[in-house]
Design an enzyme around this catalytic site. Sequence first.
Site, PDB file in Angstrom:
ATOM      1  N   GLU A 193       6.555 -38.301  27.616  1.00  0.00           N
ATOM      2  CA  GLU A 193       6.269 -39.307  28.641  1.00  0.00           C
ATOM      3  C   GLU A 193       6.592 -38.673  29.986  1.00  0.00           C
ATOM      4  O   GLU A 193       7.744 -38.655  30.418  1.00  0.00           O
ATOM      5  CB  GLU A 193       7.117 -40.558  28.444  1.00  0.00           C
ATOM      6  CG  GLU A 193       6.643 -41.671  29.359  1.00  0.00           C
ATOM      7  CD  GLU A 193       7.725 -42.484  30.057  1.00  0.00           C
ATOM      8  OE1 GLU A 193       7.394 -43.534  30.611  1.00  0.00           O
ATOM      9  OE2 GLU A 193       8.888 -42.059  30.090  1.00  0.00           O
TER      10      GLU A 193
ATOM     11  N   ASP B 299      11.287 -39.823  26.080  1.00  0.00           N
ATOM     12  CA  ASP B 299      11.242 -40.725  27.231  1.00  0.00           C
ATOM     13  C   ASP B 299      11.651 -40.000  28.509  1.00  0.00           C
ATOM     14  O   ASP B 299      12.578 -39.188  28.511  1.00  0.00           O
ATOM     15  CB  ASP B 299      12.240 -41.864  26.943  1.00  0.00           C
ATOM     16  CG  ASP B 299      12.321 -42.867  28.066  1.00  0.00           C
ATOM     17  OD1 ASP B 299      11.299 -43.494  28.353  1.00  0.00           O
ATOM     18  OD2 ASP B 299      13.414 -43.018  28.647  1.00  0.00           O
TER      19      ASP B 299
HETATM   20  C1  BGC Z   1      10.176 -46.373  29.365  1.00  0.00           C
HETATM   21  C2  BGC Z   1      10.600 -47.635  30.061  1.00  0.00           C
HETATM   22  C3  BGC Z   1      12.063 -47.519  30.410  1.00  0.00           C
HETATM   23  C4  BGC Z   1      12.352 -46.238  31.192  1.00  0.00           C
HETATM   24  C5  BGC Z   1      13.810 -45.946  31.289  1.00  0.00           C
HETATM   25  C6  BGC Z   1      10.419 -45.342  30.401  1.00  0.00           C
HETATM   26  O1  BGC Z   1       9.584 -44.631  30.990  1.00  0.00           O
HETATM   27  O2  BGC Z   1       8.865 -46.386  28.912  1.00  0.00           O
HETATM   28  O3  BGC Z   1      10.333 -48.764  29.295  1.00  0.00           O
HETATM   29  O4  BGC Z   1      12.458 -48.619  31.165  1.00  0.00           O
HETATM   30  O5  BGC Z   1      11.774 -45.132  30.573  1.00  0.00           O
HETATM   31  O6  BGC Z   1      14.287 -45.545  30.044  1.00  0.00           O
END
Ligand code: BGC
Length: 558
Positions: free
Chosen positions: A243, A201
Amino acid sequence: MNDNLWYRDAVFYEIAVKSFHDSNNDGIGDFNGLTMKLEYLKNLGIDAIWLLPFYKSPLRDDGYDISDYYSILPEYGTMEDFKNFISKAHSYSIRVIADLVINHISDQNQWFIDARSDKNSKKRDWFIWNDTPDKFKDARIIFIDTENSNWAYEAGTKQYYFHRFYSQQPDLNYDNPEVREEMKNVIRYWLNLGLDGFRADAVPYLFKREGTSCENLPETHEYFKEIRKMMDIEFPGTILLAEANQWPTEAKKYFGNGDEFHMAFNFPLMPRIFISLAKRSNRSIIDIINQISDIPDDCDWCIFLRNHDELTLEMVTDEERDIMYNEYAKLPKMRLNMGIRRRLAPLVDNDRSTIELLNALIFSLPGTPILYYGDELGMGDNIYLGDRNGVRTPMQWSYDRNAGFSKVDAEQLYAPVITNPNYHYESVNVESELRISSSLLNWMKKIIGVRKDYKELLGRGAIEFINNKNQRVLAYIRKYENQRMLCLFNLSRRPTYVELDLSNYKGLKPIEAFTKAPFPRIGDLNYFITIPPRGFFWFNLIIPETDDSMDFEGEDNY
Ligand code: BGC
């Protein structure tokens, strides 16, 4: 085939444990419920699951605020339930990756409770403190609808701590070697329990440096390379998916030289698919694919249309963002931060041809497709729920009470099921859709099946765009060894035609991939074809064994 490359040919499916199935009737989904539904996923053709965070958390950001990295949120089940789920998934040949929330933790985590209690705490340096909120001024704010600074004041010790997301999510200090080591331990812990990898993430934000945007810094890449190395050595065959919502040049860097992430979400492509549709023009898709195609061997983009967040529009031009808002988010409630908080079906006005066309794109463009739970049914959303909760409502299994998700009273559900007449769970649900051969769910099963028939071609093949005068039509050929697939998409809402120069493929015969319908072999002239509104074709190009005159012989089962 080297099995360590399993992710290259897989179809992924994103699931929130709380949303899938409630086995103990408390209104919240759990691991045992998920285990009960593995057969459904197997029948759908899913090869790998991405689990949203299921760790202990006060749920201020739906689990992306972890208060204990080594335990499971009790509402979701026990460690035994988790292990049982993993081993059952593996028995169905379904792999499981999970979220690794690495940039920040919950302010309820003991690490932060210790750190904030005393400036001399051993954990103090695990976080980023400053006497003023003036440092790292060039770091943008991400949750612009709720936060007005990346710093929050800690009254007890009279300093500010840095947070890139909600203020309840303090960022970890990756300059501290103990933090770097601890996160590796977290990774080892879950891989030892059987996970097949992680969706990492918020990866761009780990290291911060004054005078920079605090995104994509070389130190951050170095650290992920260390993690990759450790995983390759200690847990071969496990994967890392990034991500990194970034502009194309920065997003691509997360593959390193094939020594960093195995996969990265294709954030550059995703909004441009929708922009191409809105503009009825193939340009945005072609431009972006040309920019992002040269990635290291054995790396893949993970292609998605929607996920649990808003459809983010941070990395597009102002003009493109306006196009998106005008076309897909007419009401203010449909927007959040810099994005659109809608599910796939409502985004495209529940237009079946458009939904099929979009899926046909992500299943045939280079990369690994990932589906968001419920989108295979055409589930609706609820824009009146706050934050991103409108796209996180219970999975719709049947027309029974609470859509078959749970047997509690409706008021006890973690979120209401969708009852809007256009998307009501009484008709949009697994059981009903399985009964109707023309349902979206059955069509999704079909396309996943066809994709599997050509999985190496579509998963690993090169892409060649075919120029044509009609920008409404996107045309490309995927190639792998001696296989060829011609893919055509009418991005507009009216029927149209194309004339394609296929001289390089002269003598081959197009066979429509879903029905095996034969089309005339490619000759000397441009290939002429008509396509219905928002229609698409996938043609397998084969060396013909029979004459075109035989095309209408034999049985037609469609
Ligand atoms: C996740 C989100 C989250 C954020 C902070 C992201 O990019 O997909 O759902 O709120 O990270 O952790």
